[in-house]
Write an enzyme that holds these catalytic residues in place. Sequence first.
Site, PDB file in Angstrom:
ATOM      1  N   CYS B  91       0.932  -1.049  -0.038  1.00  0.00           N
ATOM      2  CA  CYS B  91       0.066   0.000  -0.086  1.00  0.00           C
ATOM      3  C   CYS B  91       0.787   1.163  -0.084  1.00  0.00           C
ATOM      4  O   CYS B  91       1.496   1.580  -1.034  1.00  0.00           O
ATOM      5  CB  CYS B  91      -0.966  -0.043   1.010  1.00  0.00           C
ATOM      6  SG  CYS B  91      -2.346   1.053   1.125  1.00  0.00           S
ATOM      7  N   HIS B 208      -3.605  -5.838   1.080  1.00  0.00           N
ATOM      8  CA  HIS B 208      -2.617  -5.910   2.404  1.00  0.00           C
ATOM      9  C   HIS B 208      -2.872  -7.547   2.869  1.00  0.00           C
ATOM     10  O   HIS B 208      -3.794  -7.717   3.636  1.00  0.00           O
ATOM     11  CB  HIS B 208      -3.479  -5.048   3.614  1.00  0.00           C
ATOM     12  CG  HIS B 208      -3.463  -3.480   3.382  1.00  0.00           C
ATOM     13  ND1 HIS B 208      -2.347  -2.900   3.874  1.00  0.00           N
ATOM     14  CD2 HIS B 208      -4.304  -2.774   2.708  1.00  0.00           C
ATOM     15  CE1 HIS B 208      -2.610  -1.633   3.613  1.00  0.00           C
ATOM     16  NE2 HIS B 208      -3.592  -1.608   3.106  1.00  0.00           N
ATOM     17  N   GLU B 210      -0.840  -8.675   5.041  1.00  0.00           N
ATOM     18  CA  GLU B 210      -0.698  -8.746   6.590  1.00  0.00           C
ATOM     19  C   GLU B 210      -1.945  -8.792   7.485  1.00  0.00           C
ATOM     20  O   GLU B 210      -2.120  -8.987   8.662  1.00  0.00           O
ATOM     21  CB  GLU B 210       0.442  -7.600   7.062  1.00  0.00           C
ATOM     22  CG  GLU B 210      -0.321  -6.400   7.254  1.00  0.00           C
ATOM     23  CD  GLU B 210      -0.590  -5.437   5.777  1.00  0.00           C
ATOM     24  OE1 GLU B 210      -0.558  -6.201   4.796  1.00  0.00           O
ATOM     25  OE2 GLU B 210      -0.996  -4.287   6.034  1.00  0.00           O
TER      26      GLU B 210
END
Lengths: 79, 233
Positions: B91, B208, B210
Amino acid sequence: MVVEVRVKLKEQVLDPQGEAIRRVLAGLGYAEIEQVRVGKLMLLEVAGKDATAVRSRVEEACREVLANPVIEEFEVRLP
Amino acid sequence: MSGKSRPRVAVVIFPGANCDRDALGAVELVGGEAVPVWHQSADLAGCTAVILPGGFSYGDYLRAGAIAVHSPVMTAVRRHAAEGGPVLGICNGFQMLLEIGLLPGAMLMNRTLRFICRDVHLRVERNDSPLLKHLRLGQVLRLPIAHKEGNWFAAPEVVRDVEAGGAVALRYCTPTGEIDDGANPNGALNAVAGLVNLQGNVLGMMPHPERRMRALLGGEDGAALIRGLVEAA
């Protein structure tokens, strides 16, 4: 001296923000405003008296950080 | 704890980043040793892989990522990348990789002008990079995006080179893997959601991974990417 740096999106880059502003203007009766492009104006207080040297340094700063050459172009204006 | 040392992965901490804790946790979850590295640091604290996490470094002032890339730590990140070390930019981290030219193009504001925070589907276009090796070509991932500047743009000749060189790692797609304008959340050219460099060691992506590390929290599709990074460390 105060140096003006104008950063705007390149002509071939779409500006959805400018288009949204154009639409609201058209809705308010400003139909004659046919296009809006949004850019940035930065005012830099620069120490130095030699206009050529100041311009060259500010242009260097534009290339290094103030503008992204992939999408933007800049213009430096001295007083 | 076993005596075997775990791969050390740096997560760079920038003021205004908000995904650094998730990134640290993700690295630990797949067996890495997550090391927070402050942006003023001159080195990577002995780490052999780097995550540039998501968020809003410096409030996205000037341009997203534009101020963060001039942090002292970025000199070490560039050197690490040039030496073939793995780098994952997520990002805002992807925006930084574009700003310093490690990956081509730039991000414009989403075509909707809105901040978009939702799940998207992504088609895997490359898996020959160490970072992508746990993915299958054509596999469809479901990961969240959360950004306002994710509308990837490059000049036509750069887009041609990107496609010809196979730099597109991930594209926005429908749940069944078709590339369709309706499945492109932000207007990115050629539905680009992630790019990888020629050497395969630098990966930038808007979604994302994560945030998708546990089934309990919505899915594990991100774990394969983070595992690839940790194993490449």
